[in-house]
Design an enzyme around this catalytic site. Structure first.
Site, short mmCIF file in Angstrom:
data_model
loop_
_atom_site.label_atom_id
_atom_site.label_comp_id
_atom_site.label_asym_id
_atom_site.label_seq_id
_atom_site.Cartn_x
_atom_site.Cartn_y
_atom_site.Cartn_z
N HIS A 121 -34.42 41.34 -77.50
CA HIS A 121 -33.81 40.39 -76.53
C HIS A 121 -34.50 40.46 -75.17
O HIS A 121 -33.86 40.30 -74.13
CB HIS A 121 -32.31 40.67 -76.35
CG HIS A 121 -31.50 40.49 -77.59
ND1 HIS A 121 -30.89 39.30 -77.92
CD2 HIS A 121 -31.21 41.34 -78.60
CE1 HIS A 121 -30.24 39.43 -79.08
NE2 HIS A 121 -30.42 40.66 -79.52
N ASN B 71 -24.24 36.89 -80.78
CA ASN B 71 -25.41 36.06 -81.11
C ASN B 71 -24.95 34.65 -81.44
O ASN B 71 -23.76 34.39 -81.56
CB ASN B 71 -26.13 36.63 -82.34
CG ASN B 71 -27.00 37.85 -82.01
OD1 ASN B 71 -27.35 38.08 -80.86
ND2 ASN B 71 -27.32 38.62 -83.03
N HIS C 9 -23.00 46.12 -73.04
CA HIS C 9 -22.67 47.22 -73.95
C HIS C 9 -21.38 46.87 -74.70
O HIS C 9 -20.35 46.63 -74.06
CB HIS C 9 -22.48 48.50 -73.12
CG HIS C 9 -21.97 49.67 -73.88
ND1 HIS C 9 -22.26 49.87 -75.22
CD2 HIS C 9 -21.20 50.73 -73.51
CE1 HIS C 9 -21.68 50.99 -75.62
NE2 HIS C 9 -21.03 51.53 -74.61
FE1 HDD Z 1 -28.15 44.50 -79.93
C1 HDD Z 1 -29.56 44.04 -76.90
C2 HDD Z 1 -26.69 41.40 -79.73
C3 HDD Z 1 -27.01 44.84 -83.17
C4 HDD Z 1 -29.33 47.64 -80.03
N1 HDD Z 1 -28.13 43.01 -78.58
C5 HDD Z 1 -28.77 43.01 -77.39
C6 HDD Z 1 -28.53 41.78 -76.70
C7 HDD Z 1 -27.72 41.02 -77.50
C8 HDD Z 1 -27.46 41.81 -78.68
C9 HDD Z 1 -27.19 39.64 -77.22
C10 HDD Z 1 -29.11 41.38 -75.36
C11 HDD Z 1 -28.17 41.68 -74.25
C12 HDD Z 1 -28.76 41.20 -72.94
O1 HDD Z 1 -28.87 39.98 -72.77
O2 HDD Z 1 -29.10 42.05 -72.14
N2 HDD Z 1 -27.13 43.32 -81.22
C13 HDD Z 1 -26.53 42.12 -80.91
C14 HDD Z 1 -25.68 41.72 -82.00
C15 HDD Z 1 -25.78 42.68 -82.97
C16 HDD Z 1 -26.68 43.69 -82.48
C17 HDD Z 1 -24.84 40.46 -82.00
C18 HDD Z 1 -25.11 42.75 -84.29
C19 HDD Z 1 -24.01 42.17 -84.60
N3 HDD Z 1 -28.20 45.95 -81.36
C20 HDD Z 1 -27.64 45.91 -82.61
C21 HDD Z 1 -27.76 47.20 -83.24
C22 HDD Z 1 -28.41 48.01 -82.35
C23 HDD Z 1 -28.68 47.21 -81.18
C24 HDD Z 1 -27.25 47.54 -84.63
C25 HDD Z 1 -28.82 49.46 -82.46
C26 HDD Z 1 -28.33 50.31 -83.29
N4 HDD Z 1 -29.31 45.62 -78.72
C27 HDD Z 1 -29.63 46.90 -78.94
C28 HDD Z 1 -30.39 47.54 -77.79
C29 HDD Z 1 -30.44 46.37 -76.76
C30 HDD Z 1 -29.75 45.24 -77.50
C31 HDD Z 1 -31.69 48.17 -78.14
C32 HDD Z 1 -31.80 46.02 -76.18
C33 HDD Z 1 -31.60 45.86 -74.72
C34 HDD Z 1 -30.24 46.27 -74.47
O3 HDD Z 1 -29.65 46.67 -75.63
O4 HDD Z 1 -29.69 46.29 -73.40
O5 HDD Z 1 -29.69 48.63 -77.31
#
Ligand code: HDD
Length: 713
Positions: A112, A184, A376
């Protein structure tokens, strides 16, 4: 060197010591600040205007200073030993400026990374109060929000219109603390367990050897993973649909995906799934539009959102929930509510609207707000809680962890965009980038030295509560429950619920994506899955790949279609749609003004397109034939005949992409040079006002669907 240089510091008693002080601006010497450099408005940490100067966060005063507040007279030349001599190490301003610049970038989000955001408000209609004690769901409560939309796979500078899932993350600054709904635009996820997240992302990201392709899933590692990992098939088919290439962030649904738990005033609980429903409807680009845009305007979605808000076409979404009993088995109509690869069709559990979100203010500073915002799923408020969905459980760990690297330490909640609007009194102390000055000596509990403060919320006061849900008497294991095993029937449900044109677009997308893979075994493996999902789907893709279509290998039950999954059909508000008006200096100015006004009054953005920039009479030209592109338009009106190939290409594309086209009687000679005629569906001729009305009649349907190739019904 002269002993009496005018830049030397004068000695006491010397004549020069009586000269006026040089740091005082004198009349006629200092230019007034430009309008955008005047003292900035005072704003609260999250950017809301404020009358309280104590809340100012940056840029006080209107004179350039160092970071320490010392005024500067000069910032364009380094301090040198003489006019052509070396730069001096003592130039503290030079070193401060360059050092800060050297550290301007922070690590981009692992996923993202590419996003755009806006401020707004959420107004509750109060219906949520019957199932949740959350204050922001009480009747009439208005809560400030910040929403960030994003793509998943691409890096920060990648194009907006790539085929991908879109993030839809909302931060509610409630009076009970920050609540983040990190969702999402697709209601299911690739995997059922967070432990596989690094795997699916490694597969989707560019290949590690050459770091290509950027921001897309059309490559071997992605299809290798999803074909070997069949639980990903459901999310993948949604990506292959036009949901993977939204027309606008303003026209996207959002989903919380996981099932969450809501807790009411009497500690009663229900399970819910969150939905954001865009008031403008859910619409996609065509694949060709998306590809053209990635080159012609890689910032298309970012620009569209900012322009719409700036022009007053504030996008709105209704927040709705599907509600399920909080039974011990957490199943509904045979669907495991803890499985994030499953939807519950709206026909089985209707949406109940809890309130409306309006985005009405663009961020003031991209980095400070959009880049530094930290979401978060564990930012929860009393009344909303998590469930045992194994994907959600892993997310609860990942987000804080990633912010510590991305935002350089554990104090990111103090950044203006992340600060709660509720009072904060935690016992977290020190750490990198600590910017609070904590009082007291006893950041521990219990204490007597700070008079026992901070106190715990007492009985009767609202606070986050841990509901004592049963966890059973299980044994530890590494395995998914049997109820997570069905990876195909909802994929079939999705495909068979759509209209013919939507199905055709899915076939086109698979044909493109698999066509970009090199490994034959991967294509064949995926074709086998398509055969199991739907025979027509498989046959259509196989033919395009030049491969035989395999027979189904499993028997799936027939599905009851869910019409709610369709994007095609219905009529929607047209606020912020864009219509091009092709004109020339010879065009009748009164006609031009009439069309423009008619469109504008209907909430549509009219773009005047002419051979060159400049004015047509009193009307400014927004796009010349050099800069105009069909793909930023939702319809075109031609007021001037032209044989310019750029304008003709624009019209041909607009026709191919199902856009309404109006040609004024004086301009019908263009029909000899384009691929369509007056008799085609959605093409009208007549006087200027007639054309404007005809186009306004087509825009609510998004496209002239009759023109688009479709699977036979
Ligand atoms: Fe995630 C970012 C949505 C599963 C780990 N996620 C991130 C963002 C969105 C989502 C919208 C961007 C937020 C922003 O604009 O700053 N993610 C989802 C959805 C998931 C999902 C809807 C499943 C239903 N994500 C998911 C899993 C993991 C992560 C299973 C790790 C185990 N996601 C992250 C992250 C991010 C992230 C690496 C990258 C940047 C951040 O968090 O701030 O921690």
């Amino acid at each position: 060197m002269s002993t009496h240089d005018e830049h030397e510091i004068p000695l006491p008693g010397s004549p020069a010591s009586h000269a006026p002080r040089q740091d005082e601006p004198r009349d006629g010497q200092v230019l007034p600040p430009k309008p955008d450099q005047t003292g900035p408005e005072v704003r609260t940490p999250t950017g809301a205007p404020s009358a309280d100067p104590q809340e100012a966060v940056a840029q006080q005063g209107d004179r350039l200073t160092t970071a320490q507040g010392t005024r500067l007279r000069e910032t364009d030349h380094s301090l040198t030993a003489g006019p052509r001599g070396p730069v001096l190490l003592q130039d503290h301003h030079l070193r401060e400026k360059i050092t800060h610049f050297d550290h301007e970038r922070i690590p981009e989000r692992a996923v993202h990374a590419r996003g755009a955001a806006a401020h707004g408000r959420f107004e509750s209609n109060g219906r949520g109060s019957s199932i949740s004690r959350a204050g922001f769901l009480r009747p009439g409560v208005v809560t400030p929000v910040f929403v960030r939309f994003s793509t998943v796979l691409g890096s920060r500078g990648s194009a907006d219109t790539v085929r991908d899932t879109r993030g839809f993350a909302t931060k509610f600054y409630t009076e009970e603390g920050v609540y983040d709904l990190v969702g999402n635009n697709i209601p299911v996820f690739f995997i059922q367990d967070a432990i596989k997240f690094p795997d699916v992302i490694h597969a989707g990201k560019p290949h590690p050897d050459r770091e290509i392709p950027q921001a897309q899933s059309a490559h071997d590692t992605f299809w290798d993973f999803v074909s070997l990992h069949t639980e990903a098939q459901h999310h993948t088919i949604w990506n292959m649909s036009d949901r993977g290439i939204p027309r606008s962030y303003r026209m996207m649904q959002g989903f919380g995906i996981h099932t969450f738990r809501m807790i009411d005033d009497a500690d009663g609980t229900v399970l819910v799934k969150f939905h954001w429903r865009p008031r403008l409807g859910t619409h996609g680009l065509t694949w060709e539009e998306a590809q053209l845009l990635a080159g012609k305007d890689p910032d298309f979605h970012r620009r569209d959102l900012a322009d719409a808000i700036e022009s007053g076409a504030f996008p709105q979404w209704d927040l709705a929930v599907q509600v399920f009993p909080d039974d011990e088995d957490q199943m509904f109509e045979g669907i495991d509510l803890l499985d994030p690869t499953k939807i519950v069709p709206e026909e089985l559990a209707p949406l109940q609207v809890l309130g409306t979100m309006t985005l009405d203010r663009n961020p003031m500073n991209y980095f400070a707000e959009t880049e530094q915002v930290a979401f978060h799923p564990g930012h929860l408020v009393p009344g909303v809680d998590v469930t045992n969905d194994p994907l959600l459980q892993g997310r609860l760990f990942s987000y804080i962890d990633t912010q510590i690297t991305r935002l350089g330490g554990p104090n990111f909640a103090q950044l203006p965009i992340n600060r709660p609007h509720a009072a904060v009194n935690d016992m977290l102390r020190d750490g990198v980038h600590q910017s609070a000055v904590h009082g007291g000596v006893a950041p521990y509990h219990p204490n007597s030295l700070d008079g026992g403060c901070p106190f715990l919320a007492g009985a009767g006061e609202d606070a986050f509560i841990d509901i004592p849900v049963p966890v059973g008497e299980s044994r530890v294991q590494r395995a998914a429950p049997a109820s997570f095993d069905d990876h195909f029937s909802q994929v079939r449900l999705f495909f068979r619920s759509l209209t013919g044109v939507e199905q055709q677009h899915i076939i086109d997308a698979y044909a493109f994506e698999l066509g970009k893979c090199y490994e034959q075994a991967i294509k064949e493996r995926q074709l086998q899955h398509l055969a199991d999902i739907d025979e027509t789907l498989c046959a259509g893709v196989a033919a395009r790949l030049g491969l035989p279509a395999p027979a189904a290998s499993i028997e799936l039950p027939d599905v009851e279609p869910s019409p709610a999954l369709r994007m095609v059909g219905g009529e929607w508000p047209i606020d912020g749609r864009v219509v091009g008006i092709v004109a020339s200096p010879d065009s009748d100015e009164a006609d031009l003004v009439a069309v423009r006004t008619r469109l504008h009054d209907a909430g549509v953005l009219p773009f005047v397109i002419a051979p060159t920039g400049g004015m047509i009479g009193g009307v400014p030209v927004q796009r010349s034939f050099d800069t105009a592109t069909s793909v930023e338009l939702d319809g075109v009106i031609v007021l001037a005949a032209t044989d310019d190939r750029r304008a003709l290409a624009l019209l041909d594309e607009a026709f191919r992409h199902g856009k309404g086209i109006g040609v004024e009687d004086d301009a019908v000679s263009i029909f000899g040079s384009v691929s369509f005629g007056a008799e085609d569906e959605g093409v009208s001729t007549g006087s200027a006002p007639v054309l404007a009305d005809a186009l306004l009649g087509l825009l609510p349907g998004h496209r002239v669907w009759e023109r688009m190739a479709s699977l036979p019904a």
